[in-house]
Design an enzyme around this catalytic site. Structure first.
Site, short mmCIF file in Angstrom:
data_model
loop_
_atom_site.label_atom_id
_atom_site.label_comp_id
_atom_site.label_asym_id
_atom_site.label_seq_id
_atom_site.Cartn_x
_atom_site.Cartn_y
_atom_site.Cartn_z
CG ASN A 1 -49.62 5.24 -3.36
OD1 ASN A 1 -49.38 4.05 -3.53
ND2 ASN A 1 -49.43 5.84 -2.20
CE1 TYR B 1 -51.28 14.11 -6.73
CE2 TYR B 1 -52.02 13.12 -4.68
CZ TYR B 1 -51.10 13.87 -5.38
OH TYR B 1 -50.00 14.38 -4.74
CG HIS B 2 -53.58 8.91 -3.89
ND1 HIS B 2 -53.89 9.47 -2.67
CD2 HIS B 2 -52.28 9.22 -4.14
CE1 HIS B 2 -52.81 10.11 -2.21
NE2 HIS B 2 -51.84 9.97 -3.08
CB THR C 1 -42.31 12.38 -4.16
OG1 THR C 1 -41.45 11.64 -5.04
CG2 THR C 1 -42.82 13.61 -4.87
CB THR C 2 -42.85 8.85 -0.40
OG1 THR C 2 -43.34 9.74 0.60
CG2 THR C 2 -42.52 7.53 0.25
CG HIS D 1 -44.53 16.86 -3.65
ND1 HIS D 1 -43.35 16.43 -3.18
CD2 HIS D 1 -45.45 16.04 -3.11
CE1 HIS D 1 -43.54 15.41 -2.36
NE2 HIS D 1 -44.81 15.16 -2.30
CG ASN E 1 -47.85 7.99 2.18
OD1 ASN E 1 -47.33 7.98 3.29
ND2 ASN E 1 -47.70 8.97 1.32
#
Ligand SMILES: *[C@@H]1O[C@H](CO)[C@@H](O)[C@H](O)[C@H]1NC(C)=O
Ligand SMILES: *[C@@H]1O[C@H](CO)[C@@H](O)[C@H](O)[C@H]1NC(C)=O
Ligand SMILES: *[C@@H]1O[C@H](CO)[C@@H](O)[C@H](O)[C@H]1NC(C)=O
Ligand SMILES: *[C@@H]1O[C@H](CO)[C@@H](O)[C@H](O)[C@H]1NC(C)=O
Ligand SMILES: *[C@@H]1O[C@H](CO)[C@@H](O)[C@H](O)[C@H]1NC(C)=O
Ligand SMILES: *[C@@H]1O[C@H](CO)[C@@H](O)[C@H](O)[C@H]1NC(C)=O
Length: 375
Positions: free
Chosen positions: A162, A329-330, A294-295, A346, A185
């Site tokens: 993301n 960031y996203h 992380t995912t 993380h 997400n």
């Protein structure tokens, strides 16, 4: 006397080991399923880096002087030479798949199955062993009967992170050409289609997303928004880490209820109780000391099982891109780098370094710039 001394030492050692394990795990949690949600992490990342004496980049969205330092660091992460020189190493991919299979099997670990739980069963949260949840009727109904990945094999897979690095990348078309597209997400796609594509075969949803992106469903407007987003998934896999951390239970229940009540066409999956530790185990044996994957890293690790070639997009844990321009960031919201609290790391820059190495070896392809549309 001697014997007594030995058993004392043994007891001490045991204590030490228990302590280490506990300390380790307690650092892990956060994000996946946790309510706090809004990032933390920074100081731990800092200390990590000062230990290793190799400033991997510490992420801080503000334009503090420290960022200038760091932005120079991003240059080190330049992963050119250009995409055209990248070659897939099939031998290596197969080798990695085999090694990962020693720790986990995506086919099994991608979801708990109906046969293995029943309503009323008590589950201890993975990161909060002292807290339990009670398997609800709704959750039970949504557990798949067979693995959504059973016997699946895809020629190419895209894993879409993301990061704001995707903005103006023009990668949408390329991403949509892959046989299987994984997203994280419940990130929005329609408004960003040109850069991120729309095809979605699996999308993850940490419970905290309900808080962050859907205002905890405070009113009908937000419930409707979430419902629309779920409907738009149109049969893809919705992967919900429901057993990770306490605090997400109500959110998971709200989503489950919505799906059942409105007959939403998604295939729900709830990762197995052992997945997180298995993934960490694999990376630890490869000397990647991630605290909590992380995912994105989870998805890569799972994807090695059923994807021939894996392409990563939107992975970029740095505040500046390779041309020193700021990176969000996203790509879709204004969340700032939240690496500010004393809580868990993380270890994103570490993860990134590992992925970059794999890119250079030809095990996966990492795209961190524009897509040229030729692919
Ligand atoms: C960024 O770093 C500066 C200086 O170190 C600090 O004052 C600020 O609170 C930090 N902001 C974030 C979002 O971490
Ligand atoms: C980055 O570091 C190089 C030396 O490694 C230096 O020449 C350059 O001026 C630095 N750039 C910035 C923006 O600090
Ligand atoms: C591909 O990976 C294998 C296994 O790591 C290695 O032995 C081989 O040299 C690699 N091939 C190329 C062309 O890099
Ligand atoms: C679990 O939930 C069921 C149904 O809500 C309830 O009957 C049962 O008592 C609960 N069990 C525990 C241990 O809380
Ligand atoms: C729902 O809450 C949002 C604020 O989160 C508000 O802007 C909106 O008007 C509310 N809608 C209704 C129908 O109350
Ligand atoms: C939903 O999925 C079906 C079957 O995969 C497909 O035929 C249909 O076009 C999709 N609809 C939308 C709106 O994407």
């Amino acid at each position: 006397m001697q014997l007594q001394f030995k058993s004392w030492m043994l007891a001490l050692l045991t204590l030490l080991v228990v302590f280490l394990i506990f300390a380790d795990i307690s650092e892990v949690e956060e994000e996946i399923g946790n309510s706090g949600g809004r990032g933390t992490i920074r100081s731990a990342v800092n200390s990590l880096h000062s230990k290793s004496n190799r400033v991997e980049v510490v992420i801080n969205g503000s334009s503090s002087p420290a960022v200038v330092d760091r932005s120079n660091e991003t240059a080190k992460h330049n992963i050119k030479p250009a995409p055209s020189t990248w070659r897939h190493n099939q031998t290596l991919s197969l080798k990695i798949r085999k090694q990962i299979l020693k720790f986990l099997d995506a086919e099994k670990d991608i979801s708990v199955l109906k046969g293995t739980l029943k309503p009323g069963d008590i589950i201890h949260y993975i990161f909060d062993r002292a807290s339990t949840m009670n398997v609800s009727q709704n959750l039970y109904e949504l557990l798949p009967r067979t693995s959504p990945l059973k016997n699946k094999h895809f020629r190419t897979c895209a894993i879409v992170g993301n990061s704001g690095i995707l903005l103006n990348s023009g990668c949408g078309r390329e991403i949509d050409t892959h046989s299987f597209v994984i997203r994280c997400n419940l990130a929005p796609v329609q408004e960003y289609a040109q850069d991120v594509g729309v095809k979605t075969d699996l999308v993850t949803m940490n419970p905290s997303v309900i808080q962050r992106a859907f205002e905890d469903l405070v009113n009908e407007t937000w419930r409707e928004k979430l419902l629309q987003r779920l409907h738009s998934l149109n049969g893809s896999i919705l992967w919900i880490p429901a057993f990770m951390a306490k605090g997400g239970k109500e959110r998971v229940e709200w989503v489950n209820e919505l799906i059942l009540k409105h007959h939403v066409n998604v295939r729900t999956a709830y990762p197995s109780l052992r997945l997180l530790h298995a993934v960490r185990g694999y990376w630890l044996t490869n000397k990647v000391h991630i605290k909590r994957p992380t995912t994105g890293l989870l998805m890569y690790t799972l994807a090695t099982r059923f994807c021939n070639t894996i392409y990563l997009y939107g992975f970029w844990p740095f505040p500046r891109d390779q041309n020193q321009n700021p990176v969000k960031y996203h790509y879709y919201d204004s969340l700032k780098y939240g690496y500010t609290s004393q809580a868990s790391p993380h270890t994103m820059p570490l993860e990134f370094k590992a992925l970059k190495t794999l890119h250079q070896q030809g095990a996966l392809k990492l795209t961190v710039g524009e897509c040229d549309g030729a692919t």
